[in-house]
Design a protein around this motif. Structure first.
Motif, short mmCIF file in Angstrom:
data_model
loop_
_atom_site.label_atom_id
_atom_site.label_comp_id
_atom_site.label_asym_id
_atom_site.label_seq_id
_atom_site.Cartn_x
_atom_site.Cartn_y
_atom_site.Cartn_z
N ALA A 95 27.86 25.08 -40.95
CA ALA A 95 26.90 25.95 -40.27
C ALA A 95 26.08 26.78 -41.26
O ALA A 95 24.90 27.04 -41.04
CB ALA A 95 27.63 26.86 -39.29
N ASP A 96 26.69 27.17 -42.39
CA ASP A 96 25.97 27.97 -43.39
C ASP A 96 25.11 27.10 -44.32
O ASP A 96 24.41 27.62 -45.19
CB ASP A 96 26.93 28.85 -44.20
N GLY A 97 25.17 25.78 -44.13
CA GLY A 97 24.33 24.87 -44.91
C GLY A 97 24.80 24.63 -46.34
O GLY A 97 24.13 23.95 -47.11
N LEU A 98 25.98 25.14 -46.67
CA LEU A 98 26.42 25.06 -48.07
C LEU A 98 27.35 23.89 -48.36
O LEU A 98 27.51 23.48 -49.51
CB LEU A 98 27.13 26.37 -48.47
N ARG A 99 27.98 23.35 -47.32
CA ARG A 99 29.00 22.32 -47.57
C ARG A 99 28.75 21.08 -46.71
O ARG A 99 28.10 21.15 -45.67
CB ARG A 99 30.39 22.89 -47.29
N ILE A 100 29.32 19.97 -47.15
CA ILE A 100 29.18 18.70 -46.43
C ILE A 100 30.52 17.99 -46.40
O ILE A 100 31.33 18.14 -47.34
CB ILE A 100 28.10 17.81 -47.11
N ARG A 101 30.79 17.25 -45.31
CA ARG A 101 31.99 16.41 -45.28
C ARG A 101 31.72 15.15 -44.47
O ARG A 101 30.76 15.09 -43.68
CB ARG A 101 33.18 17.16 -44.68
N ALA A 102 32.56 14.15 -44.69
CA ALA A 102 32.54 12.96 -43.84
C ALA A 102 33.34 13.30 -42.59
O ALA A 102 34.38 13.95 -42.67
CB ALA A 102 33.17 11.78 -44.57
N VAL A 126 21.90 12.66 -43.66
CA VAL A 126 22.76 13.24 -42.62
C VAL A 126 22.07 13.13 -41.25
O VAL A 126 22.67 12.70 -40.27
CB VAL A 126 23.10 14.71 -42.94
N ASP A 127 20.79 13.49 -41.19
CA ASP A 127 20.06 13.49 -39.92
C ASP A 127 19.83 12.08 -39.38
O ASP A 127 19.70 11.90 -38.18
CB ASP A 127 18.69 14.17 -40.10
N ASN A 128 19.77 11.11 -40.27
CA ASN A 128 19.43 9.74 -39.83
C ASN A 128 20.63 8.79 -39.79
O ASN A 128 20.45 7.61 -39.56
CB ASN A 128 18.33 9.16 -40.72
N SER A 129 21.82 9.32 -40.00
CA SER A 129 23.00 8.46 -39.96
C SER A 129 23.23 7.98 -38.53
O SER A 129 23.46 8.79 -37.63
CB SER A 129 24.22 9.25 -40.45
N ASP A 130 23.17 6.66 -38.31
CA ASP A 130 23.32 6.11 -36.96
C ASP A 130 24.64 6.54 -36.32
O ASP A 130 24.73 6.81 -35.14
CB ASP A 130 23.19 4.58 -36.96
N LYS A 131 25.68 6.64 -37.12
CA LYS A 131 26.99 7.02 -36.57
C LYS A 131 27.31 8.49 -36.80
O LYS A 131 28.45 8.91 -36.61
CB LYS A 131 28.08 6.18 -37.22
N LYS A 132 26.35 9.26 -37.25
CA LYS A 132 26.58 10.68 -37.57
C LYS A 132 27.81 10.83 -38.47
O LYS A 132 28.74 11.60 -38.19
CB LYS A 132 26.73 11.51 -36.29
N ARG A 133 27.80 10.09 -39.56
CA ARG A 133 28.98 10.03 -40.43
C ARG A 133 29.29 11.34 -41.14
O ARG A 133 30.42 11.60 -41.49
CB ARG A 133 28.76 8.98 -41.53
N PHE A 134 28.26 12.16 -41.38
CA PHE A 134 28.46 13.36 -42.20
C PHE A 134 28.09 14.62 -41.43
O PHE A 134 27.21 14.61 -40.58
CB PHE A 134 27.60 13.28 -43.47
N THR A 135 28.81 15.71 -41.76
CA THR A 135 28.55 17.00 -41.12
C THR A 135 28.22 18.01 -42.21
O THR A 135 28.90 18.06 -43.24
CB THR A 135 29.82 17.48 -40.39
N ILE A 136 27.17 18.80 -42.00
CA ILE A 136 26.86 19.91 -42.89
C ILE A 136 27.36 21.19 -42.22
O ILE A 136 27.21 21.35 -41.00
CB ILE A 136 25.34 19.97 -43.21
#
Ligand code: HQG
Length: 179
Positions: A69-76, A57-67
């Motif tokens: 705010a509570d750190g529990l979920r992820i999405r494209a 997630v941190d190194n995605s050149d296009k910031k493809r994914f979002t975690i």
């Protein structure tokens, strides 16, 4: 292919297109539970842990994914084709001009039909020619279309911007395209 790239492609696949391939559920906003995703991925033979996920997630050149705010979920952030997901993007007024990068072999068809979303939910447009060129290169020799977003907006077409700054719209009729 590096482990990071391989994991990024796997995440794109399950979070945008085929969550059912590993038995994952996504909510309408595209969110997956991270603990569940990791468990199901591991069961399907993909070795992923929280640290690797965070690294991707941190190194995605296009910031493809979002975690979340509570750190529990992820999405494209965008690019979905699965019918499970319908992200409620906020409407946003576009810049006057946007660009769409495609391959030269699609040009004739696009000039006739305009830009259509195809498998994905939206047509993807970018603010920078350089980004559009990179997008086009994925399919062959790139060709850049200039989109008269100002006129489209004036004519009532709706635009959205994803968390990673990709511009989205449902279609672009040919009359708004120049090359
Ligand atoms: C083309 C990447 C014929 C369209 C990128 C494109 C992007 C037509 C292809 C994101 C057409 C669809 C999306 C028509 C459109 N006739 N061809 N009427 N209308 N096309 O991959 O925009 O790296 O679904 O030009 O950065 O290329 O995955 O869409 O060539 O943001 O994170 O049909 O994917 O992001 O291809 O790319 P795609 P796209 P990621």
């Amino acid at each position: 292919m590096s482990k990071t790239t391989e994991t990024s492609k796997f995440l794109s696949y399950v979070l945008r297109h085929e969550p059912q391939a590993i038995g994952l559920g996504l909510d309408a906003e595209g969110w997956a539970d991270i603990a569940e995703l990791i468990e199901l991925a591991n069961q399907s033979g993909k070795e992923i842990d929280r640290e690797l996920l965070q690294h991707v997630v941190d190194n995605s050149d296009k910031k493809r994914f979002t975690i979340s705010a509570d750190g529990l979920r992820i999405r494209a952030a965008q690019g979905h084709s699965t019918a499970e997901v319908k992200i409620s993007y906020e409407k946003k007024s576009p810049p006057d001009i946007l660009y769409h990068g495609t391959a030269t072999r699609f040009v004739e068809s696009i000039q006739q039909q305009g830009l259509i979303a195809g498998q994905r939910h939206y047509v993807h447009l970018s603010e920078l020619v350089s980004t559009a060129t990179d997008v086009g290169k994925r399919y062959g020799k790139p060709h850049i279309f200039i989109v008269d977003a100002k006129q489209m907006a004036a004519d009532g077409f709706v635009f959205y911007q994803s968390e990673n700054n990709v511009w989205l719209t449902e279609k672009v009729p040919a009359e708004y395209l120049a090359d």
